[in-house]
Enzyme design. Structure first.
Site, short mmCIF file in Angstrom:
data_model
loop_
_atom_site.label_atom_id
_atom_site.label_comp_id
_atom_site.label_asym_id
_atom_site.label_seq_id
_atom_site.Cartn_x
_atom_site.Cartn_y
_atom_site.Cartn_z
N GLU A 284 -9.00 -3.38 3.42
CA GLU A 284 -7.65 -3.93 3.36
C GLU A 284 -6.93 -3.87 4.70
OE1 GLU A 284 -6.27 -3.67 -1.29
OE2 GLU A 284 -5.26 -2.38 0.17
N HIS A 305 -34.14 4.76 -2.11
CA HIS A 305 -35.16 4.21 -2.99
C HIS A 305 -34.75 2.86 -3.55
CE1 HIS A 305 -37.67 7.91 -3.06
NE2 HIS A 305 -36.51 8.45 -2.73
N LYS A 420 -3.85 -12.18 -7.75
CA LYS A 420 -2.79 -11.82 -8.69
C LYS A 420 -1.98 -13.05 -9.10
CE LYS A 420 -2.04 -7.12 -6.90
NZ LYS A 420 -1.03 -6.21 -6.30
#
Length: 430
Positions: A284, A305, A420
Site C-alpha cells: 500500500e 518444497h 470499494k
C-alpha cells in the site's frame, strides 16, 4: 550492520550496492521527514508514538481489560480489516503462536477481514457459548467487511448480555464517522485512531495496543522496543542507519537491477502474520503510479518444497529478504537411538535450532550463489515484546524512506478505494 534487536547482512552475488551514491537523496528525505516539511506531514504521527503515546488513554485501556478479566471474559473478538487488524494479529501470533507454551489471558479471535459466510458462521458458533467481548476497529465505520461482522457479533452479544454495551469497545475516529456515532449512542467505550496516523502505521496506537493488553502482551514493552529502535535509527548516514540501508538496497535491486518481486522469508512459522503485515505495509505504501516491488512471502523450510524450485531455477525476477531468529526460547537436542532405524543418529548432540540454521545457510548459498537470487538477511533477537516493537518501527521507517526514494506518497492508498466503490454500487448502496 546491527542494532540491539536486528542485524543486517547482504549476500548479493557479483553485485555491490553503491550505498553512498544515494546519500544525498537519503539525507534530503531524512531531514524533510524529521522536520515535517514533506507534503504528507499530516500523516507522520506514528513516528513519535512510542515516546509520546496517550498515557491517559492507555490507563483507560488497562481499566477496561481489568474489568473484562474480573468479569471472566474468555474471548475478545477483534473486528477489523487491513491495518485495523494485521498489527494486532501479528503481535498475537508473534508472542503466542498457535502451539505456544505461553497462553493469552484472553483469547483473541479476529473477524471482519473477509466476507466468507462459512468463516463468519463458524466464528459466531465458536463464541456463542463463551463469555466474549468485542473490539471493533474502523476509522470510518463504513468499511463493509468489518461492518457486517460487527453487526452479527453485536446481535449475538446483545442476546447473551443484558449490559452488552460494557463488553464492546470501539476504536475509531475521535469525533466523527458512522462507528463513532453508533458507539456514542450505545455508550460503548471508545478509543481513538489519531488523525495523523494511517491504518498500516497504526499498530502502536489503540488499534494494536488494546488487543495486545487484552491478550496479556506487555504493550509498554512493545512501545519501549519501538522507542529504542527509533533511537538507533537517528542517523541520516545510510551506512549507519539499518532501515535506510535496507531501503536503499531494495531500491537499487528494483530500479537498477530490474528485480520485480521481493519475497519476505522466515524460518519461523510464528512470523507468518508478520509477513502479512509487512506485505500490506509495502504494497500500500509503494504500489502507485505503476511503480513498486511486488511483495510476496514464504515460510521456509515448508515452502522450499513448493516454491523452492521456482526460486532456484525460475525466471530471475526476485530477491529474498530473510528474517531469522537468533535466540530461540525453546530447543531440542538430538540423542542417539540404540538402533538407528530412522538413520538420524548423524544429528546426535545437535540442536534443532542448529539444523534450522544450517537449512537457512544452505538455502541462501544455493539461491544466491547458484540461483543468482540476491539475499538480504536479517537476524532478529528473540520473540519478546521489545523485539516486536523494534521490528514494527524498523519496517515503518524503512518503507517511508523506500517509498520516497521511489517518488511516491507512502501514506495514501487510492487504489484500494476503487474496489470499494464498485462493490457498493453493485450492492445498491445509495
Amino acid at each position: 550492520m546491527s542494532s540491539s534487536y536486528l542485524k543486517l547482512d547482504f549476500k548479493l552475488k557479483n553485485q555491490v550496492v553503491p550505498f553512498e551514491s544515494y546519500q544525498k537523496q537519503v539525507s534530503q528525505i531524512h531531514n524533510a521527514v524529521k522536520s515535517k516539511s514533506v507534503e504528507e506531514k499530516d500523516w507522520l504521527g506514528w513516528l513519535n508514538l512510542a515516546s509520546d503515546y496517550n498515557k491517559e488513554e492507555y490507563a483507560k485501556m488497562e481499566e477496561k481489560v481489568a474489568q473484562w478479566l474480573k468479569d471472566k471474559v474468555e474471548v475478545v473478538v477483534v473486528i477489523g480489516i487491513g491495518g485495523s487488524y494485521l498489527g494486532a494479529k501479528t503481535g498475537y501470533e508473534f508472542i503466542f503462536g498457535k502451539y505456544s507454551i505461553k497462553k493469552p489471558q484472553m483469547e483473541l479471535v479476529f473477524a471482519g477481514n473477509d466476507i466468507s459466510a462459512e468463516t463468519l458462521v463458524a466464528k459466531l458458533n465458536y463464541v456463542k457459548d463463551k463469555k466474549f467481548a468485542i473490539n471493533v476497529i474502523s476509522k470510518s465505520g463504513t468499511t463493509l467487511e468489518p461492518s457486517i461482522a460487527f453487526r452479527e457479533f453485536r446481535n449475538l452479544l446483545e442476546q447473551k448480555e443484558v449490559n452488552s454495551w460494557e463488553y464492546i469497545v470501539a476504536t475509531t475516529d475521535k469525533q466523527k464517522g458512522v462507528l463513532f456515532e453508533l458507539a456514542t449512542a450505545k455508550k460503548y467505550t471508545k478509543f481513538v485512531i489519531p488523525d495523523d496516523v494511517g491504518g498500516r502505521f497504526s499498530v502502536l496506537t489503540a488499534v494494536g495496543l488494546f488487543p495486545f493488553l487484552c491478550a496479556g502482551i506487555d504493550a509498554k514493552k512493545v512501545l519501549e522496543g519501538a522507542r529504542q529502535m527509533n533511537k538507533e535509527l537517528f542517523s541520516e548516514n545510510v551506512m549507519e542507519n539499518a532501515a535506510y540501508k535496507y531501503a536503499v538496497a531494495r531500491h537499487y535491486l528494483h530500479k537498477e537491477k530490474k528485480y520485480a518481486v521481493e519475497i519476505f522469508v522466515s524460518y519461523e512459522p510464528k512470523l507468518r502474520y508478520f509477513a502479512e503485515w509487512w506485505k500490506q505495509l509495502f504494497a500500500e505504501s509503494e504500489g502507485k503510479d505503476g511503480k513498486g516491488l511486488w511483495p510476496s512471502s514464504a515460510i521456509f523450510s515448508t515452502d522450499l518444497h513448493s516454491l523452492g524450485q521456482m526460486i532456484q531455477d525460475g525466471p530471475k525476477i526476485l530477491f529474498e529478504t530473510v528474517l531469522t531468529l537468533e535466540n530461540p526460547a525453546y530447543d531440542i537436542t538430538f540423542k542417539d537411538n540404540v538402533i538407528d532405524y530412522d538413520k538420524l543418529n548423524y544429528l546426535s548432540d545437535k540442536k534443532l535450532s542448529e539444523v534450522n540454521n544450517v537449512a537457512f545457510n544452505a538455502t541462501m548459498e544455493a539461491h544466491s550463489d547458484e540461483g543468482n537470487v540476491p539475499n538480504i538477511s536479517m537476524l532478529f533477537k528473540d520473540f519478546s515484546e521489545e523485539t516486536l516493537g523494534a521490528l514494527f518501527m524498523f519496517f515503518m521507517r524503512a518503507v517511508t524512506m523506500s517509498a520516497y526514494l521511489l517518488g511516491v506518497n507512502p501514506f495514501n492508498q487510492p487504489g484500494v478505494e476503487v474496489y470499494k466503490k464498485n462493490m457498493f454500487f453493485l450492492l445498491g448502496k445509495k
